[in-house]
Design a protein around this motif. Structure first.
Motif, PDB file in Angstrom:
ATOM      1  N   ARG A 104       2.498   1.876  -4.100  1.00  0.00           N
ATOM      2  CA  ARG A 104       1.895   2.697  -4.122  1.00  0.00           C
ATOM      3  C   ARG A 104       2.103   3.821  -4.370  1.00  0.00           C
ATOM      4  NH1 ARG A 104      -4.678  -0.145  -3.463  1.00  0.00           N
ATOM      5  NH2 ARG A 104      -3.727   0.592  -1.645  1.00  0.00           N
ATOM      6  N   SER A 134       1.238  -1.509   0.535  1.00  0.00           N
ATOM      7  CA  SER A 134       0.088   0.022   0.261  1.00  0.00           C
ATOM      8  C   SER A 134       0.874   0.832  -0.362  1.00  0.00           C
ATOM      9  CB  SER A 134      -1.190  -0.394   1.153  1.00  0.00           C
ATOM     10  OG  SER A 134      -0.354  -0.319   2.457  1.00  0.00           O
ATOM     11  N   THR A 138       5.897   4.790  -5.412  1.00  0.00           N
ATOM     12  CA  THR A 138       5.678   4.952  -7.176  1.00  0.00           C
ATOM     13  C   THR A 138       4.921   6.168  -7.972  1.00  0.00           C
ATOM     14  OG1 THR A 138       4.432   3.130  -7.283  1.00  0.00           O
ATOM     15  CG2 THR A 138       6.654   2.103  -6.801  1.00  0.00           C
ATOM     16  N   ARG A 139       3.830   5.806  -7.171  1.00  0.00           N
ATOM     17  CA  ARG A 139       3.523   7.179  -8.295  1.00  0.00           C
ATOM     18  C   ARG A 139       4.118   8.830  -7.872  1.00  0.00           C
ATOM     19  NH1 ARG A 139      -0.919   4.882  -5.348  1.00  0.00           N
ATOM     20  NH2 ARG A 139      -1.359   6.130  -3.824  1.00  0.00           N
ATOM     21  N   ILE A 147      -1.936  -5.101  -6.836  1.00  0.00           N
ATOM     22  CA  ILE A 147      -1.411  -3.781  -7.695  1.00  0.00           C
ATOM     23  C   ILE A 147      -1.391  -3.895  -9.132  1.00  0.00           C
ATOM     24  CG2 ILE A 147       0.806  -3.217  -5.372  1.00  0.00           C
ATOM     25  CD1 ILE A 147       2.780  -5.105  -7.008  1.00  0.00           C
TER      26      ILE A 147
END
Length: 252
Positions: A13, A10, A16-17, A241
């Motif tokens: 995510r 979590s 990486t954004r 993911i």
């Protein structure tokens, strides 16, 4: 990045954004999951071993994507590892500030809820807000198995969350990185008026701040390790993911 298991995805995510050009290595310590049942000494030993392993793999920054490991080990890690460390902790401060009813719930592992670090967090940031701590028993195991929907998951989530409906809480702090994967079930129970507070975005922004002005030394790419058998993690990655990746074994 590392976590006891797959819950830290979590945070992955969010990272990486925030840092799409950076290669990210994620390690799941699934041979020792769940961390919530381990002693502080065990958690420090595991966290240091993993931190040294990831540093040897070329990490220039380490994200501890686990509230329990942060609570037990991050101070020791910062003393012993030669790279910056981004920790994570329950988002009590923003939840307390935004609460209208003066009552918030914190869902986390039993270790985290009993830790000195958590009680210090409450003393510093809870103010006059009443905090209802609740352990999500069995939730980590649900996420590890990719069972984030269905009757079993709904029953285990409801057992913890439904009683909060009578407690007039208006914020629920997700104090374990596994728990955001169960957020849709929580939302179904509490409805739209209760805010779910997840600190992953804050950790991602902190990582971006520490890497500002630096360029990644390797091309973009994602690596995944587990300390257990690789097949279960390979099976669950697409569920959590949305994409399969090869998983390597780390004999730590």
């Amino acid at each position: 990045m590392f976590d006891s298991g797959l819950g830290g995805l979590s945070v992955w995510r969010a990272v990486t954004r925030e840092l799409p050009e950076w290669p990210v290595t994620y390690l799941a310590d699934q041979a020792y999951v769940p961390y919530g049942s381990k002693s502080r000494e065990q958690l420090i030993e595991r966290s240091l071993r993993i931190g040294h392993f990831l540093h040897e793999q070329g990490a220039s920054l380490l994200v501890v994507a686990c509230n329990t490991a942060t609570s037990a080990a991050v101070d020791t890690m910062r003393k012993e590892l030669p790279i910056p460390i981004v920790a994570i902790e329950p988002a009590v401060k923003p939840a307390a500030r935004a609460s209208r009813t003066g009552r918030i719930a914190v869902l986390a592992t039993e270790f985290m809820l009993q830790s000195a670090r958590f009680h210090s967090l409450l003393q510093r940031h809870a103010g006059t807000v009443e905090v209802l701590p609740r352990p999500g028993r069995g939730w980590v195991e649900l996420v590890e198995a990719g069972r984030i929907d269905g009757d079993e998951a709904r029953e285990k989530v409801a057992a913890v969350v439904e009683p909060l409906l009578a407690e007039n809480v208006d914020h629920i702090v997700l104090g374990c990185t596994h728990y955001p994967f169960l957020a849709p079930l929580i939302r179904d129970i509490v409805g739209p008026d209760v805010v779910l507070d997840d600190p992953a975005e804050g950790s991602a922004r902190r990582a971006a701040d520490l890497l500002a002005g630096k360029a990644p030394q390797k091309p973009n790419g994602y690596r995944f390790y587990t300390t257990a058998d690789t097949a279960p993690m390979s099976d669950v990655l697409p569920v959590l993911i949305g994409h399969p990746y090869p998983v390597q074994h780390a004999g730590i």
